[in-house]
Write a protein that holds these residues in place. Structure first.
Motif, PDB file in Angstrom:
ATOM      1  N   TRP A 176       0.850  -1.192   0.000  1.00  0.00           N
ATOM      2  CA  TRP A 176       0.000   0.000   0.000  1.00  0.00           C
ATOM      3  C   TRP A 176       0.882   1.237   0.000  1.00  0.00           C
ATOM      4  O   TRP A 176       0.637   2.203  -0.696  1.00  0.00           O
ATOM      5  N   TRP A 177       1.907   1.163   0.812  1.00  0.00           N
ATOM      6  CA  TRP A 177       2.807   2.298   1.007  1.00  0.00           C
ATOM      7  C   TRP A 177       3.406   2.755  -0.321  1.00  0.00           C
ATOM      8  O   TRP A 177       3.392   3.929  -0.682  1.00  0.00           O
ATOM      9  N   ARG A 178       3.911   1.766  -1.091  1.00  0.00           N
ATOM     10  CA  ARG A 178       4.542   2.120  -2.358  1.00  0.00           C
ATOM     11  C   ARG A 178       3.532   2.684  -3.345  1.00  0.00           C
ATOM     12  O   ARG A 178       3.850   3.596  -4.099  1.00  0.00           O
ATOM     13  N   ILE A 179       2.352   2.095  -3.338  1.00  0.00           N
ATOM     14  CA  ILE A 179       1.337   2.597  -4.264  1.00  0.00           C
ATOM     15  C   ILE A 179       0.963   4.023  -3.878  1.00  0.00           C
ATOM     16  O   ILE A 179       0.949   4.939  -4.699  1.00  0.00           O
ATOM     17  N   ALA A 180       0.665   4.184  -2.578  1.00  0.00           N
ATOM     18  CA  ALA A 180       0.124   5.464  -2.128  1.00  0.00           C
ATOM     19  C   ALA A 180       1.181   6.560  -2.193  1.00  0.00           C
ATOM     20  O   ALA A 180       0.945   7.631  -2.747  1.00  0.00           O
ATOM     21  N   VAL A 181       2.328   6.286  -1.613  1.00  0.00           N
ATOM     22  CA  VAL A 181       3.334   7.337  -1.525  1.00  0.00           C
ATOM     23  C   VAL A 181       4.195   7.380  -2.787  1.00  0.00           C
ATOM     24  O   VAL A 181       4.364   8.418  -3.413  1.00  0.00           O
ATOM     25  N   GLY A 182       4.686   6.189  -3.141  1.00  0.00           N
ATOM     26  CA  GLY A 182       5.615   6.131  -4.261  1.00  0.00           C
ATOM     27  C   GLY A 182       4.984   6.527  -5.580  1.00  0.00           C
ATOM     28  O   GLY A 182       5.618   7.185  -6.404  1.00  0.00           O
ATOM     29  N   HIS A 183       3.738   6.144  -5.774  1.00  0.00           N
ATOM     30  CA  HIS A 183       3.149   6.470  -7.073  1.00  0.00           C
ATOM     31  C   HIS A 183       2.138   7.616  -6.989  1.00  0.00           C
ATOM     32  O   HIS A 183       2.331   8.677  -7.564  1.00  0.00           O
ATOM     33  N   VAL A 184       1.055   7.390  -6.225  1.00  0.00           N
ATOM     34  CA  VAL A 184       0.000   8.415  -6.172  1.00  0.00           C
ATOM     35  C   VAL A 184       0.528   9.708  -5.574  1.00  0.00           C
ATOM     36  O   VAL A 184       0.362  10.794  -6.136  1.00  0.00           O
ATOM     37  N   GLY A 185       1.202   9.567  -4.439  1.00  0.00           N
ATOM     38  CA  GLY A 185       1.715  10.749  -3.766  1.00  0.00           C
ATOM     39  C   GLY A 185       2.647  11.536  -4.687  1.00  0.00           C
ATOM     40  O   GLY A 185       2.570  12.758  -4.795  1.00  0.00           O
ATOM     41  N   ARG A 186       3.462  10.803  -5.372  1.00  0.00           N
ATOM     42  CA  ARG A 186       4.421  11.456  -6.246  1.00  0.00           C
ATOM     43  C   ARG A 186       3.735  12.175  -7.410  1.00  0.00           C
ATOM     44  O   ARG A 186       4.149  13.246  -7.838  1.00  0.00           O
ATOM     45  N   SER A 187       2.667  11.574  -7.888  1.00  0.00           N
ATOM     46  CA  SER A 187       1.991  12.179  -9.030  1.00  0.00           C
ATOM     47  C   SER A 187       1.249  13.456  -8.660  1.00  0.00           C
ATOM     48  O   SER A 187       0.926  14.250  -9.530  1.00  0.00           O
ATOM     49  N   ILE A 188       0.918  13.636  -7.381  1.00  0.00           N
ATOM     50  CA  ILE A 188       0.164  14.842  -7.011  1.00  0.00           C
ATOM     51  C   ILE A 188       1.065  15.868  -6.345  1.00  0.00           C
ATOM     52  O   ILE A 188       0.607  16.813  -5.721  1.00  0.00           O
ATOM     53  N   LEU A 189       2.358  15.661  -6.532  1.00  0.00           N
ATOM     54  CA  LEU A 189       3.325  16.507  -5.849  1.00  0.00           C
ATOM     55  C   LEU A 189       3.119  18.004  -6.130  1.00  0.00           C
ATOM     56  O   LEU A 189       3.224  18.843  -5.253  1.00  0.00           O
ATOM     57  N   ARG A 190       2.814  18.308  -7.377  1.00  0.00           N
ATOM     58  CA  ARG A 190       2.708  19.716  -7.748  1.00  0.00           C
ATOM     59  C   ARG A 190       1.550  20.387  -7.021  1.00  0.00           C
ATOM     60  O   ARG A 190       1.690  21.469  -6.452  1.00  0.00           O
ATOM     61  N   THR A 191       0.422  19.687  -7.014  1.00  0.00           N
ATOM     62  CA  THR A 191      -0.735  20.220  -6.289  1.00  0.00           C
ATOM     63  C   THR A 191      -0.412  20.351  -4.803  1.00  0.00           C
ATOM     64  O   THR A 191      -0.735  21.347  -4.166  1.00  0.00           O
ATOM     65  N   LEU A 192       0.238  19.337  -4.278  1.00  0.00           N
ATOM     66  CA  LEU A 192       0.587  19.381  -2.862  1.00  0.00           C
ATOM     67  C   LEU A 192       1.500  20.560  -2.562  1.00  0.00           C
ATOM     68  O   LEU A 192       1.312  21.259  -1.563  1.00  0.00           O
ATOM     69  N   ALA A 193       2.467  20.782  -3.439  1.00  0.00           N
ATOM     70  CA  ALA A 193       3.406  21.878  -3.193  1.00  0.00           C
ATOM     71  C   ALA A 193       2.681  23.211  -3.217  1.00  0.00           C
ATOM     72  O   ALA A 193       2.922  24.078  -2.371  1.00  0.00           O
ATOM     73  N   ALA A 194       1.774  23.363  -4.179  1.00  0.00           N
ATOM     74  CA  ALA A 194       1.026  24.619  -4.247  1.00  0.00           C
ATOM     75  C   ALA A 194       0.221  24.810  -2.979  1.00  0.00           C
ATOM     76  O   ALA A 194       0.162  25.900  -2.404  1.00  0.00           O
ATOM     77  N   ASP A 195      -0.382  23.750  -2.519  1.00  0.00           N
ATOM     78  CA  ASP A 195      -1.196  23.844  -1.321  1.00  0.00           C
ATOM     79  C   ASP A 195      -0.335  24.098  -0.091  1.00  0.00           C
ATOM     80  O   ASP A 195      -0.687  24.898   0.773  1.00  0.00           O
ATOM     81  N   ALA A 196       0.805  23.448  -0.039  1.00  0.00           N
ATOM     82  CA  ALA A 196       1.658  23.575   1.143  1.00  0.00           C
ATOM     83  C   ALA A 196       2.156  25.007   1.322  1.00  0.00           C
ATOM     84  O   ALA A 196       2.207  25.519   2.435  1.00  0.00           O
ATOM     85  N   GLY A 197       2.486  25.644   0.201  1.00  0.00           N
ATOM     86  CA  GLY A 197       2.982  27.009   0.291  1.00  0.00           C
ATOM     87  C   GLY A 197       1.957  27.919   0.939  1.00  0.00           C
ATOM     88  O   GLY A 197       2.262  28.721   1.826  1.00  0.00           O
ATOM     89  N   ILE A 198       0.737  27.766   0.484  1.00  0.00           N
ATOM     90  CA  ILE A 198      -0.341  28.574   1.026  1.00  0.00           C
ATOM     91  C   ILE A 198      -0.594  28.223   2.494  1.00  0.00           C
ATOM     92  O   ILE A 198      -0.764  29.088   3.342  1.00  0.00           O
ATOM     93  N   ARG A 199      -0.575  26.948   2.739  1.00  0.00           N
ATOM     94  CA  ARG A 199      -0.900  26.498   4.098  1.00  0.00           C
ATOM     95  C   ARG A 199       0.120  26.995   5.116  1.00  0.00           C
ATOM     96  O   ARG A 199      -0.222  27.412   6.214  1.00  0.00           O
ATOM     97  N   LEU A 200       1.369  26.973   4.707  1.00  0.00           N
ATOM     98  CA  LEU A 200       2.435  27.432   5.602  1.00  0.00           C
ATOM     99  C   LEU A 200       2.158  28.861   6.054  1.00  0.00           C
ATOM    100  O   LEU A 200       2.267  29.198   7.228  1.00  0.00           O
ATOM    101  N   THR A 201       1.767  29.688   5.097  1.00  0.00           N
ATOM    102  CA  THR A 201       1.476  31.074   5.429  1.00  0.00           C
ATOM    103  C   THR A 201       0.280  31.172   6.356  1.00  0.00           C
ATOM    104  O   THR A 201       0.303  31.899   7.345  1.00  0.00           O
ATOM    105  N   GLY A 202      -0.770  30.445   6.011  1.00  0.00           N
ATOM    106  CA  GLY A 202      -1.970  30.475   6.846  1.00  0.00           C
ATOM    107  C   GLY A 202      -1.649  30.061   8.266  1.00  0.00           C
ATOM    108  O   GLY A 202      -2.085  30.699   9.229  1.00  0.00           O
ATOM    109  N   VAL A 203      -0.851  29.041   8.380  1.00  0.00           N
ATOM    110  CA  VAL A 203      -0.499  28.518   9.695  1.00  0.00           C
ATOM    111  C   VAL A 203       0.244  29.568  10.517  1.00  0.00           C
ATOM    112  O   VAL A 203      -0.040  29.778  11.691  1.00  0.00           O
ATOM    113  N   LEU A 204       1.168  30.254   9.863  1.00  0.00           N
ATOM    114  CA  LEU A 204       1.939  31.289  10.549  1.00  0.00           C
ATOM    115  C   LEU A 204       1.043  32.279  11.266  1.00  0.00           C
ATOM    116  O   LEU A 204       1.225  32.588  12.441  1.00  0.00           O
TER     117      LEU A 204
END
Ligand SMILES: Nc1ncnc2c1ncn2[C@@H]1O[C@H](COP(=O)(O)OP(=O)(O)OP(=O)(O)O)[C@@H](O)[C@H]1O
Ligand SMILES: Nc1ncnc2c1ncn2[C@@H]1O[C@H](COP(=O)(O)OP(=O)(O)OP(=O)(O)O)[C@@H](O)[C@H]1O
Ligand SMILES: [Mg+2]
Ligand SMILES: [Mg+2]
Lengths: 271, 495, 495, 319
Positions: A176-204
């Motif tokens: 499961w780990w490889r599928i979820a993180v290695g493949h799916v997680g990796r494929s959504i990296l760009r969306t995650l990065a965009a979201d993380a940038g915003i979230r970091l600021t919000g959190v601050l």
């Protein structure tokens, strides 16, 4: 475009991100070493009098506060954002990858409940009931970010999880780990990065507002976000107490995102 | 020998990646109303050459030479893997209307819609897609592999291109559909459109092509009018390509123990039943071909067996014990026992990791092999299928269609399966390579005793190798019998 | 603090002009606001109540009671019966204000079923025994000698309403005897009043008065700067500094409006030792606190309530920071390395700031203070009995009221837990002393005691800052908040 | 997903939604109950005379056990009775009705601008991926996002309202009828917009970059589908799922998180009502608002999920 040209551009972007992020990071890391002894207090929100950037809302030297105030910001915000994803990623990925509606509901619907309560209110309420410390605050801020982040992960991962590639991985008995993180997680990296940038600021800023409400750090803590929040009354008399820490935060988040973008781009895309 | 009226021309094209030429010194004239076919081994550079006509090259490629198109020369493209160019979020209707709309622009506003619609319906008819109304409302993933291919073809026809590059337009199509597509392409050519046909299917090439270029390792080894080439091939390689074309039918095999058994299966997609299989057995050491028209439910059957399609009643028994419907609930041994090779190999690979790493994982996960041993085994298997070390270490996007298909087969083989379900695995292969693969599979069945094959195919050559053939027609299993019997007496394939 | 006492006196310039509408912005209580004057709690409530209603007496700038609806009060020898005469005044419906209305109002306030704010202040009155002795004269019977009886008449919230007025009347159409008549009210948003021409003190200059609610200070300032209101109540010292003398708006500082203190619980460790209390008195650097927490907008305190008020003991030496002596005292008390928790909350401006500053000051004397932020909604009740040290503040009230409410054994809000029989006795003595100078001497003795060993560390008195448009004239600049001339719109006019 | 499947999905989620709303109310109730102090203490303010507090408590019936109070309140709900405020005795329904108008107006206006602006910027950046425009849009959105609302508010008010006097600085005195004073809405909407636009456009950009680079986008372009059409009808839907989630969250945020803006511009909306009610421990009002927020959240999230399902049709058929 040729390879070298794009490479040069890419390194340029990378170093720009690094440069922007370096200022706040270095200040945060090394600032406390140079801060020295706090001098006597002066009248709040004044300029001059040996204070480079004037004085803050309780008459402290703003430059001294700037030097001292980075560590907590960087630490709590990073910790809270990381924590939020630590929960949101598994939850979002599990519910994207499962075919059991029931499991998805069990994971996602309770989070919707949290979504319905305005985050600041939730923090206020929980905080006054449990009166958490700095670590507790990071937890709490992470908590209010989880539902939101989980939904975004779920939405982005849902699409990837339905691709034949995932079926093929299952066929291979892949973990499961490889599928979820290695493949799916990796494929959504760009969306995650965009979201993380915003979230970091919000959190601050959530951390700083919470500080004012009496949660986590002290209301007069040396902390950039707290400074921005607490010195706002003096904006017209003494803008530096707000502008400098705000700029540092902007640099921190923008720089981080530029870095993210640059790193992601390096991965390259092939049609 | 440049013609004055060429619509497109390639001169001395060389495409180089990492210092390795994948196309080298190719010359090509595309004439209006003529069909120019590129044939050759898998990985010989056909797709790359075809794409060059569209002005597209692999990323990071160094290109020299000349590609020239006449002005306004629209180039249509039917790619080898159609799924990738069909937007998953848009319905078939929308995908076609997008192309039809600009063409109706000259009409008065009120008539545009109907005109566009009429064009779409006509194009679907031309592309052998009956029942258009129903298909228009579906999303691409709701179509069978062959249907997807024809939708893409319909798009190209709609476009009204001066040149159509058709990359394996008939793979995954049944014989009837195939012949209709051939007719259609002939009609297209007759309208004065130039067709560049990239194909492994020599029957199709023979029927359609005016001019043939034979490629090998990025170079054109021989070219000429199709009749001459077929009658007197000059190059050794051409000869081999044409020779392998004829295969002898396989002798009956003695029936072993039943390995896989299907009982009372009804599979549904969104509440509509697409397949009914009351009874079906597969004996050990047996090779079973599943044939039938495109969209008849072959892939669905295979996916049910493999545990990829959960929405079905009935049971799939492995050695007499029921397999869980979903592969999520199958044990590793069960997973290893029944392996499936995907119809669309490109979509089935993770685009981020090198092929060999993905292939090796099967051995690691399903057989508990050590990392290194698995990689070694993967490399040898890939090599036996004709993929070099260097290719194996590339990422999927850097391999040709046929190469990927073989990689997908290797991935399944590494499980040492007892039942191997192959969904059109030879569709993207030239005759020589196909021959090699089929021989390899036959060898495995023979040597490894236990291996049983389910070959889903439209290709008579391939089907002929099977001991038994099942015909699927509109979701019903209509004929089961020995290969020879079905293929010669049966009506399944030709109807 | 940087003061502008003399120049802020914008009021007395020119002759009053009649007419116009003044909009005043206050922080308010949201959608739960009412116009019931007996429920008045917030500054906005009081300002509105003051416009619609009158009290029998009200506080002057030194917090001594001045006659309002009452023209005079006379006591008997023992100070427990007081004869009050009312002036000729009418309610907005034209009916006269009579003794009956007064008794009705007071009885409503002390109704045991209700919880009106002034109930505690009216406690000394025996209202069953008190009676109207004429249309406009009342004899009040008191439970004990009360020299400061006029303070009761001036008590916070002791407004006179017409006989038989009920809660619903206040909601629909409140009728009072104040300078303005009711026009409309939207809770939490605005209240519009019109001039009452027959007001006993002469009709107001303004035609109309509108109270608008704006909780955020910056919103009040912006509205004022943008010309949306003419009067903004309660501004930050920083805002005041930014706009003072810039000519855009006028800044009015009401001196000595809010006592700022730390409050030590004298009944528990470590503050049950008066040496520790004294040490804390000596730790405070009052200037730094005023500069830092009040941004300089205020004056330092001397651990006594009511600077500038009647009876204030201004002969005592100003206390200064003396860390050495503080340390010595702590050592004597065996309280070196003392650790205390200081409760604070964002409930009032300057609280959290003062807490932080005092923490740092204490650290220099070896005392560790842990600042604890509490909920601002329940702060006052939380600190009443819990904790040992907290931030405290108080609005203006007579020194007598301060003592009776906070410093007697049976005081209801005795936050310092100051319970001393001899101190109670002094208070009683003062209340039964007829002669003012003698009474002042008793008050001085009490204050001396508090100065040396009390529980209130009163470090400053904050200005109350008001902003007005430049056209607004007649705003009194000497009256501390809560006194008669504060927020008194009948004397204001628009130039 | 077919129409039937969608319908049953929605029905199931609505049922779940009812349970979620109950959970929201219980959570909020528990938290407000657990807060230090109650309505009586809050009302007593800086005069915390214990006897008086006890009397107020009795007058408000706060001395009854919590389940009875909650039960009574819940019993009124089916009749649409949200209970009465502890502090003022007025019906809670009226509080909500009064505050809803301005908040809804603000939210609707903001949303009406947010969607085109957020998507437009995201698409613009994605279209010029890696080039100056993209860098500019990406960094500016991020920087603006990092500027706290109050600072932006102060800046806009100072420049546009106070210095240039183009717009009124606050909505003071306009009451709930904000539509009659459109100028007063400009600044609040701008401030409200600033941050969601940034987050939305960034997500849209991220999804679009991937979608525009996909073979199907290339194919559409190849076939002469106009650029705008490729962007908006081909690529955008594939980038939409996370953006829709973000949007649902934004709407939710707009409806209850406009607190800062409401305070800054003196707009008497639900945020203000909520803050005051919590400060006053006016539990029935808080609960009434919790119901409203709960229902809204459930509906909005459901909407976002439906959008996500429609736009990623494949997601329904994972093996
Ligand atoms: N997800 C889906 N939803 C609805 N219908 C589907 C779906 N997938 C396939 N179908 C339909 O089910 C039928 C059987 O499809 P299947 O893929 O099994 O055909 P096939 O025999 O493999 O065809 P081909 O030779 O073209 O690959 C087809 O009519 C197809 O349109
Ligand atoms: N992006 C790439 N990077 C590196 N090598 C590539 C890339 N794309 C293709 N190749 C290699 O170039 C060769 C020619 O590829 P091409 O796709 O043109 O073959 P083909 O003739 O179409 O084969 P097939 O019949 O299998 O589809 C193959 O060996 C392939 O591995
Ligand atoms: Mg190819
Ligand atoms: Mg198929």
């Amino acid at each position: 475009m040729t390879d070298t040209k794009s490479l040069r551009r890419h390194t340029g972007r990378l170093s720009l991100g690094l440069a922007i992020v370096a200022v706040p990071l270095l200040l945060a890391l090394l600032g406390p070493l140079f801060a020295g002894d706090p001098g006597p207090r002066a009248v709040s929100f004044t300029l001059g009098g040996g204070h480079w950037l004037g004085t803050d809302f309780v008459g402290r030297d703003v430059w001294g506060q700037v030097l001292l105030g980075g560590r907590t910001v960087v630490l709590t915000a990073l910790a809270a954002t990381a924590l939020a994803y630590l929960v949101a990623l598994p939850v979002g990925l599990v519910s994207a990858l499962t075919h059991l509606r029931r499991l998805e509901d069990v994971l996602m619907r309770p989070l919707d409940v949290l979504l319905a309560v305005p985050s600041l209110l939730l923090i206020l309420l929980v905080a006054s009931v449990f009166s958490p410390g700095a670590a507790g605050l990071a937890l709490l801020v992470a908590l209010v970010n989880v539902p939101d982040a989980a939904r975004i992960v779920r939405a982005a991962a849902g699409e990837v999880a339905a691709r034949p590639a995932v079926e093929a991985l299952r066929m291979q008995g892949e973990t499961w780990w490889r599928i979820a993180v290695g493949h799916v997680g990796r494929s959504i990296l760009r969306t995650l990065a965009a979201d993380a940038g915003i979230r970091l600021t919000g959190v601050l800023y959530l951390v700083s507002t919470a500080a004012f409400l009496g949660v986590g750090v002290a209301p007069d803590a040396s902390d950039w976000a707290v400074m921005v929040d607490r010195n706002r009354t003096g904006l017209f008399v003494q803008p530096w107490a707000v502008v400098v820490p705000a700029l540092l935060i902007v640099a921190l988040t923008t720089g981080t995102n530029l870095l993210f973008d640059a790193v992601l781009e390096k991965k390259g895309r092939r049609p | 020998m440049s013609h004055a009226d060429t619509v497109a021309e390639i001169r001395d094209l060389r495409v180089e990646i990492d210092g390795r030429a994948i196309v080298d010194g190719v010359d090509l004239q595309v004439l209006p109303g003529k069909v120019t076919a590129l044939v050759g081994a898998s990985g010989s550079g056909k797709t790359t050459t075809g794409l060059a006509l569209l002005g597209e090259y692999p990323p990071g490629a160094r290109v020299t030479g000349d590609v020239r198109l006449t002005e306004g020369g629209l180039v249509g493209y039917v790619p080898q893997h159609p799924a990738a160019v069909l937007n998953p979020a848009r319905r078939v209707g929308a995908l076609l209307h997008d192309i039809a709309r600009p063409q109706a622009r000259h009409l008065p506003r009120t008539e545009r819609r109907t005109a566009a619609r009429a064009r779409v319906l006509q194009a679907m008819l031309d592309a052998q897609l009956p029942d258009a109304e129903a298909l228009l409302r579906r999303h691409p993933h709701q179509l069978s592999g062959g249907q997807q291919q024809r939708v893409v073809l319909a798009q190209a026809l709609l476009l009204g291109a001066r040149v159509i590059v058709a990359d394996e337009p008939t793979t995954g199509q049944d014989a009837l559909t195939k012949s209709r597509i051939v007719d259609q392409l002939a009609a297209v050519a007759a309208r004065g459109i130039a067709v560049v046909l990239l194909s492994h299917d020599l029957d199709v090439v023979q029927a359609l092509a005016d001019e043939v270029l034979v490629m090998r390792a990025g170079r054109v080894v021989e070219s000429g009018p199709v009749e001459r080439l077929w009658l007197s091939p000059r190059h050794e390689w051409t000869r081999r390509l044409l020779e392998a074309h004829d295969a002898a039918p396989r002798e009956e095999a003695s029936a072993g123990q039943p390995v896989l058994e299907v009982r009372n299966m009804t599979a549904v997609h969104d509440r509509t039943t697409v397949l009914r299989a009351p009874h079906l057995t597969l004996n050990s050491g047996e090779c079973l071909a599943v044939v039938g028209r495109s969209g008849s439910g072959k892939t669905t059957l295979a996916r049910c067996l493999a545990g990829l399609h959960r929405d079905h009643d009935g049971e799939v028994l492995l050695d007499g014990t029921a397999l869980p419907h979903s592969l999520r609930h199958r044990s590793r041994a069960q997973l290893a026992a029944v392996q499936y090779v995907f119809q669309d190999a490109r979509a089935a690979f993770d685009e981020h990791r090198p092929v060999v790493a993905q292939v090796a994982r099967t051995a690691v996960r399903l057989r508990g092999a050590a990392e290194q041993a698995a990689t070694d085994e993967a490399l040898t298997t890939l090599a036996r299928l004709g993929l070099t070390d260097d290719m194996a270490h590339r990422r999927p996007a850097e391999l040709s269609g046929g190469e990927l298909q073989r990689a997908a087969l290797a991935r399944a083989l590494l499980a040492h399966p007892r039942v191997l379900i192959c969904d059109e695995i030879t569709s993207g292969l030239d005759t020589v390579t196909r021959r090699g693969i089929l021989d390899l599979l036959a060898g495995l069945v023979r040597d490894r005793g236990g291996l049983s094959l389910v070959l889903i195919t439209h290709d008579q050559e391939t089907a002929r190798l099977a001991h038994r053939v099942v015909v699927v027609d509109a979701g019903e299993l209509v004929e089961q019998g020995s290969a020879r019997w079905v293929l010669e007496a049966g009506t399944g394939l030709r109807t | 603090g940087g003061g502008t006492d003399d120049k802020a006196d914008s009021g007395s310039g020119g002759t009053p002009k009649r007419g116009g509408r003044l909009r005043a912005a206050f922080a308010g209580g949201g959608a739960s606001e009412t116009l019931d004057p007996h429920l008045a709690n917030l500054f906005a409530d009081v300002a509105r109540a003051k416009a619609l209603y009158d009290k029998l007496a009200d506080y002057g700038a030194d917090l001594s009671a001045e006659p309002r609806l009452a023209t005079q009060w006379e006591s008997n020898k023992t100070l427990d019966r007081w004869q009050v005469t009312l002036r000729e005044a009418t309610f907005h419906d034209g009916s006269p204000v009579t003794a009956k209305d007064v008794l009705y109002s007071y009885r409503r306030i002390v109704d045991p079923e209700q919880t009106f704010r002034a109930k505690a202040s009216l406690e000394p009155l025996d209202l069953d025994a008190s009676r109207a002795t004429g249309e406009r004269s009342i004899e009040f019977v008191l439970k004990r000698p009360t020299a400061e009886f006029p303070n009761i008449l001036a008590a916070f919230g002791a407004y006179i309403v017409p006989e038989n007025a009920t809660g619903t009347d206040f909601g629909r159409k409140p009728i009072g005897s104040g300078p303005f008549r009711f026009v409309s009210f939207a809770p939490g948003r605005s209240a519009v009043f019109h001039r009452y021409d027959d007001y006993w003190e002469g009709a107001p200059h303004l035609d109309e008065l509108e109270f608008v609610v704006a909780n955020e200070e910056s919103a009040r300032v912006n509205a004022l700067l943008g010309g949306q209101v003419e009067y903004a109540h309660e501004l930050n010292p920083t805002t005041a500094r930014a706009h003072e003398g810039k000519g855009q708006i006028e800044i009015v500082r009401l001196r000595n409006s809010a006592m700022q203190a730390f409050c030590m619980k004298t009944d528990r460790a470590p503050f049950d030792d008066k040496r520790v209390r004294e040490a804390f008195f000596l730790i405070a650097d009052r200037k730094e606190l005023v500069d830092g927490a009040l941004s300089g907008a205020g004056v330092v305190g001397n651990d006594l309530f009511g600077k500038g008020y009647e009876y204030y003991a201004d002969g005592l030496p100003q206390r200064e920071q003396d860390l050495d002596r503080a340390r010595a005292l702590l050592k004597q008390a065996g309280a070196e390395k003392l650790k205390v928790t200081l409760d604070t909350s964002a409930v009032a401006a300057g609280f959290t700031e003062a807490a932080g500053i005092f923490r740092d000051q204490a650290a220099k004397a070896g005392v560790t203070i842990d600042v604890k932020m509490g909920s601002k909604d329940s702060y006052w009740s939380d600190i009443l009995d819990n904790g040992t040290l907290c931030c405290y503040r108080s609005g203006a009230m007579p020194i007598e009221a301060h003592i009776s409410q906070r410093l007697l054994t049976d005081s209801t809000t005795n936050a310092t837990k100051w319970r001393h029989k001899d101190f109670d006795a002094l208070y009683e003595q003062a209340q039964s002393t007829r002669d003012r100078t003698e009474r002042a001497a008793v008050y001085e003795r009490m204050q001396r005691r508090l100065y040396t060993e009390g529980g209130f560390l009163i470090w400053g008195f904050a200005d109350w800052i008001i902003g007005t448009a430049r056209t607004v004239k007649g705003v009194e600049t000497k009256a501390p908040a809560n006194t008669l001339d504060w927020a008194r719109f009948d004397k204001v006019w628009l130039a | 997903m077919t129409v039937g499947g969608l319908r049953s999905f929605v029905a199931r989620r609505l049922l779940l939604g009812a349970a979620q709303t109950v959970a929201v109310v219980l959570l909020v109730f528990a938290l407000t109950e657990a807060l230090p102090g109650d309505a009586a203490v809050a009302l007593a303010g800086d005069q915390p005379d214990p006897a008086r507090i006890a009397a107020i408590r009795e007058a408000m019936h706060l001395d009854r056990p919590w389940y009875e109070r909650l039960g009574d309140w819940a019993a009124g709900l089916p009749q649409g009775d949200f209970g009465t405020s502890l502090t003022s005795g007025r019906p809670v329904g009226q509080y909500i009705a009064d505050g809803f108008g301005p908040t809804l107006l603000l939210a609707a206006l903001t949303l009406a601008l947010l969607v085109p602006a957020g998507f437009g910027l995201g698409v613009l950046a994605a279209r010029h991926e890696g080039r100056l425009v993209d860098r500019l849009v990406s960094s500016v959105t991020l920087a603006v996002y990092a500027v706290p609302e109050f600072a932006l508010g102060v800046l806009l008010v100072t420049v546009l309202a106070l210095k240039l006097a183009w717009l009124p600085p606050t909505a003071v005195g306009y009451g709930t009828d904000l539509l009659a004073h459109p100028a007063a809405l400009v600044l609040p909407v701008l401030v409200l917009l600033s941050r969601p636009v940034c987050s939305l456009s960034r997500l849209v950009r991220a999804g679009m970059v991937d979608a525009l680079a996909s073979p199907y986008a290339a194919h559409a372009r190849r076939y002469g589908v106009p650029g705008a059409r490729v962007r908006y009808t081909h690529a955008l839907p594939n980038a939409l799922a996370p953006a829709a989630q973000q949007l649902a969250r934004t709407v939710d945020w707009l409806l209850c998180g406009v607190i800062v803006v409401e305070a800054l511009f003196v707009i008497p909306g639900l945020g203000t009502v909520l803050l005051n009610a919590v400060a006053e421990r006016d539990v029935p009002v808080v609960q009434g608002l919790a119901v409203v927020f709960g229902v809204l959240t459930v509906v909005l999230n459901l909407g976002a999920d439906v959008v996500a399902h429609r736009l990623t049709p494949r997601a329904a058929v994972a093996a």
